[in-house]
Design a protein around this motif. Structure first.
Motif, PDB file in Angstrom:
ATOM      1  N   ARG A   1     -55.156  -6.690 -24.510  1.00  0.00           N
ATOM      2  CA  ARG A   1     -56.233  -7.671 -24.615  1.00  0.00           C
ATOM      3  C   ARG A   1     -56.406  -8.503 -23.348  1.00  0.00           C
ATOM      4  NH1 ARG A   1     -56.619 -10.456 -30.466  1.00  0.00           N
ATOM      5  NH2 ARG A   1     -58.756 -10.607 -29.735  1.00  0.00           N
ATOM      6  N   SER A   2     -55.502  -8.354 -22.400  1.00  0.00           N
ATOM      7  CA  SER A   2     -55.592  -9.169 -21.194  1.00  0.00           C
ATOM      8  C   SER A   2     -56.726  -8.673 -20.298  1.00  0.00           C
ATOM      9  CB  SER A   2     -54.267  -9.117 -20.426  1.00  0.00           C
ATOM     10  OG  SER A   2     -54.081  -7.830 -19.868  1.00  0.00           O
ATOM     11  N   PRO A   3     -57.342  -9.566 -19.525  1.00  0.00           N
ATOM     12  CA  PRO A   3     -58.436  -9.164 -18.626  1.00  0.00           C
ATOM     13  C   PRO A   3     -58.036  -8.068 -17.648  1.00  0.00           C
ATOM     14  CG  PRO A   3     -58.322 -11.553 -18.805  1.00  0.00           C
ATOM     15  CD  PRO A   3     -57.096 -11.022 -19.481  1.00  0.00           C
ATOM     16  N   ARG A   4     -56.789  -8.078 -17.195  1.00  0.00           N
ATOM     17  CA  ARG A   4     -56.350  -7.080 -16.217  1.00  0.00           C
ATOM     18  C   ARG A   4     -56.335  -5.672 -16.803  1.00  0.00           C
ATOM     19  NH1 ARG A   4     -51.213  -9.838 -13.016  1.00  0.00           N
ATOM     20  NH2 ARG A   4     -52.366 -11.611 -12.123  1.00  0.00           N
ATOM     21  N   ALA A   5     -56.222  -5.601 -18.133  1.00  0.00           N
ATOM     22  CA  ALA A   5     -56.151  -4.291 -18.774  1.00  0.00           C
ATOM     23  C   ALA A   5     -57.516  -3.741 -19.152  1.00  0.00           C
ATOM     24  CB  ALA A   5     -55.286  -4.377 -20.037  1.00  0.00           C
ATOM     25  N   ALA A   6     -58.574  -4.453 -18.835  1.00  0.00           N
ATOM     26  CA  ALA A   6     -59.915  -4.062 -19.280  1.00  0.00           C
ATOM     27  C   ALA A   6     -60.294  -2.656 -18.824  1.00  0.00           C
ATOM     28  CB  ALA A   6     -60.946  -5.063 -18.767  1.00  0.00           C
ATOM     29  N   LEU A   7     -59.843  -2.249 -17.630  1.00  0.00           N
ATOM     30  CA  LEU A   7     -60.216  -0.939 -17.109  1.00  0.00           C
ATOM     31  C   LEU A   7     -59.144   0.125 -17.330  1.00  0.00           C
ATOM     32  CD1 LEU A   7     -61.829  -2.036 -13.700  1.00  0.00           C
ATOM     33  CD2 LEU A   7     -62.964  -1.523 -15.869  1.00  0.00           C
ATOM     34  N   GLY A   8     -58.018  -0.284 -17.914  1.00  0.00           N
ATOM     35  CA  GLY A   8     -56.950   0.694 -18.085  1.00  0.00           C
ATOM     36  C   GLY A   8     -56.231   0.574 -19.404  1.00  0.00           C
ATOM     37  N   ARG A   9     -56.980   0.322 -20.456  1.00  0.00           N
ATOM     38  CA  ARG A   9     -56.341   0.070 -21.747  1.00  0.00           C
ATOM     39  C   ARG A   9     -55.591   1.275 -22.275  1.00  0.00           C
ATOM     40  NH1 ARG A   9     -61.218  -3.659 -24.184  1.00  0.00           N
ATOM     41  NH2 ARG A   9     -60.443  -5.629 -23.330  1.00  0.00           N
ATOM     42  N   LYS A  10     -56.058   2.467 -22.015  1.00  0.00           N
ATOM     43  CA  LYS A  10     -55.369   3.649 -22.508  1.00  0.00           C
ATOM     44  C   LYS A  10     -53.988   3.788 -21.875  1.00  0.00           C
ATOM     45  CE  LYS A  10     -59.443   6.357 -23.733  1.00  0.00           C
ATOM     46  NZ  LYS A  10     -60.179   7.623 -23.509  1.00  0.00           N
ATOM     47  N   ARG A  11     -53.859   3.298 -20.653  1.00  0.00           N
ATOM     48  CA  ARG A  11     -52.562   3.376 -19.997  1.00  0.00           C
ATOM     49  C   ARG A  11     -51.633   2.277 -20.494  1.00  0.00           C
ATOM     50  NH1 ARG A  11     -56.015   3.983 -15.604  1.00  0.00           N
ATOM     51  NH2 ARG A  11     -55.554   1.879 -14.866  1.00  0.00           N
ATOM     52  N   VAL A  12     -52.223   1.144 -20.939  1.00  0.00           N
ATOM     53  CA  VAL A  12     -51.424   0.012 -21.378  1.00  0.00           C
ATOM     54  C   VAL A  12     -50.875   0.232 -22.780  1.00  0.00           C
ATOM     55  CG1 VAL A  12     -51.493  -2.451 -21.960  1.00  0.00           C
ATOM     56  CG2 VAL A  12     -52.650  -1.607 -19.919  1.00  0.00           C
ATOM     57  N   PHE A  13     -51.690   0.813 -23.671  1.00  0.00           N
ATOM     58  CA  PHE A  13     -51.270   0.978 -25.059  1.00  0.00           C
ATOM     59  C   PHE A  13     -51.165   2.463 -25.387  1.00  0.00           C
ATOM     60  CE2 PHE A  13     -51.414   0.927 -29.649  1.00  0.00           C
ATOM     61  CZ  PHE A  13     -50.660  -0.204 -29.944  1.00  0.00           C
TER      62      PHE A  13
ATOM     63  N   GLU B   1     -44.826  -2.943 -29.943  1.00  0.00           N
ATOM     64  CA  GLU B   1     -46.252  -2.702 -30.162  1.00  0.00           C
ATOM     65  C   GLU B   1     -47.058  -3.983 -30.002  1.00  0.00           C
ATOM     66  OE1 GLU B   1     -43.799  -1.643 -31.950  1.00  0.00           O
ATOM     67  OE2 GLU B   1     -44.045   0.450 -32.531  1.00  0.00           O
ATOM     68  N   ALA B   2     -46.516  -5.090 -30.506  1.00  0.00           N
ATOM     69  CA  ALA B   2     -47.223  -6.373 -30.383  1.00  0.00           C
ATOM     70  C   ALA B   2     -47.367  -6.773 -28.924  1.00  0.00           C
ATOM     71  CB  ALA B   2     -46.489  -7.455 -31.166  1.00  0.00           C
ATOM     72  N   GLY B   3     -46.325  -6.548 -28.135  1.00  0.00           N
ATOM     73  CA  GLY B   3     -46.395  -6.854 -26.711  1.00  0.00           C
ATOM     74  C   GLY B   3     -47.412  -5.989 -25.999  1.00  0.00           C
ATOM     75  N   ALA B   4     -47.499  -4.717 -26.403  1.00  0.00           N
ATOM     76  CA  ALA B   4     -48.478  -3.824 -25.794  1.00  0.00           C
ATOM     77  C   ALA B   4     -49.901  -4.276 -26.097  1.00  0.00           C
ATOM     78  CB  ALA B   4     -48.261  -2.396 -26.293  1.00  0.00           C
ATOM     79  N   VAL B   5     -50.130  -4.797 -27.296  1.00  0.00           N
ATOM     80  CA  VAL B   5     -51.465  -5.266 -27.655  1.00  0.00           C
ATOM     81  C   VAL B   5     -51.824  -6.528 -26.882  1.00  0.00           C
ATOM     82  CG1 VAL B   5     -52.865  -6.226 -29.519  1.00  0.00           C
ATOM     83  CG2 VAL B   5     -51.512  -4.187 -29.912  1.00  0.00           C
ATOM     84  N   ARG B   6     -50.840  -7.403 -26.669  1.00  0.00           N
ATOM     85  CA  ARG B   6     -51.116  -8.586 -25.847  1.00  0.00           C
ATOM     86  C   ARG B   6     -51.559  -8.168 -24.454  1.00  0.00           C
ATOM     87  NH1 ARG B   6     -46.672 -10.700 -28.909  1.00  0.00           N
ATOM     88  NH2 ARG B   6     -45.161  -9.965 -27.363  1.00  0.00           N
ATOM     89  N   ALA B   7     -50.917  -7.124 -23.901  1.00  0.00           N
ATOM     90  CA  ALA B   7     -51.330  -6.616 -22.592  1.00  0.00           C
ATOM     91  C   ALA B   7     -52.690  -5.922 -22.687  1.00  0.00           C
ATOM     92  CB  ALA B   7     -50.273  -5.643 -22.056  1.00  0.00           C
TER      93      ALA B   7
END
Length: 249
Positions: free
Chosen positions: A63-75, A55-61
């Motif tokens: 918060r990353s700029p690359r995840a700004a448009l796809g956060r639901k897919r990242v976490f 879960e901690a690794g998913a949150v680091r991703a």
């Protein structure tokens, strides 16, 4: 059942051992040394020590700029707040709240209890109050009461533990997840309805101003009026399975 620990010296085991040595049914054995020892042990706990490394690794991703448009897919997580219980006895309890982004635990109290909290991953906003009451007076929760803000800010991992002592105020607080986050809590003594320590929720009540704020013009301090209430039916904290190392009791 959580898996058996393969390391007797893991950080969560050390935290438990320190709590057993430092806390009693009336709270810390000594106001300073006991709390310092518990806080130092709590500060050493990481997400991997309690089964939350993924879960901690998913949150680091998240918060990353690359995840700004796809956060639901990242976490990938439930929208509900989840509580993972680790241990409880008459002297203290240890547990974790796993909160999705933007979720809120409303204002609630910890009557006569000391609270230690550490953000394991992510970030949360904490707002805490102390009652404006004379020494020795009792709180009537059925009526609106004035309270003063004693903490209003962000806790973002990695950071040190926060301590709320009943004698110093701040025992009424709310938590809002800025990002998905996990918060490890120690309560001493724990909630106990039998001993008069049950959780009550509060909200602002307008008294002399629509904002609910009363300004003390002589001292320049800001107060709010808080009243007890029942949160909405959609406020749910789900019990979740603790997947970290088992404690050696």
């Amino acid at each position: 059942m959580p898996p058996a620990s393969t390391d007797a010296n893991n950080a969560i085991q050390k935290l438990y051992d320190v709590c057993r040595a430092s806390l009693s049914e009336k709270g810390p054995l000594s106001p300073r040394d006991s709390l310092d020892n518990v806080r130092a042990a709590l500060d050493m706990v990481t997400p991997s020590d309690v089964g939350l490394e993924r879960e901690a690794g998913a949150v680091r991703a998240w918060r990353s700029p690359r995840a700004a448009l796809g956060r639901k897919r990242v976490f990938h997580s439930s929208p509900a707040i989840r509580y993972r219980h680790i241990y409880e006895c008459a002297s203290f309890s240890i547990g974790m709240f796993c909160m999705p982004a933007s979720s809120i635990i409303p204002l609630h109290n910890h009557p006569g209890m000391t609270v230690l909290s550490k953000v394991l991953y992510g970030a949360a906003h904490v707002r805490s109050y102390r009652w404006i009451e004379s020494a020795g007076s009792s709180i009537n929760l059925s009526k609106a009461r004035p309270a003063k803000v004693v903490r209003d800010g962000e806790m973002s991992a990695p950071c040190g533990a926060m301590v709320l002592r009943p004698e110093e105020g701040g025992d009424v607080h709310a938590l809002r997840a800025i990002t998905p986050c996990a918060i490890l809590h120690i309560l001493t003594p724990p909630y106990s309805s039998q001993d008069g320590r049950h959780c009550s929720y509060f909200r602002r009540r307008p008294r002399s101003h629509p904002s609910g704020v009363l300004l003390n013009r002589t001292g320049g301090s800001e107060f709010v009026w808080l009243e007890e209430y029942q949160p909405r039916h959609n406020f749910i904290i789900r019990r979740d399975l603790y997947t970290g190392p088992a404690l050696k009791l």
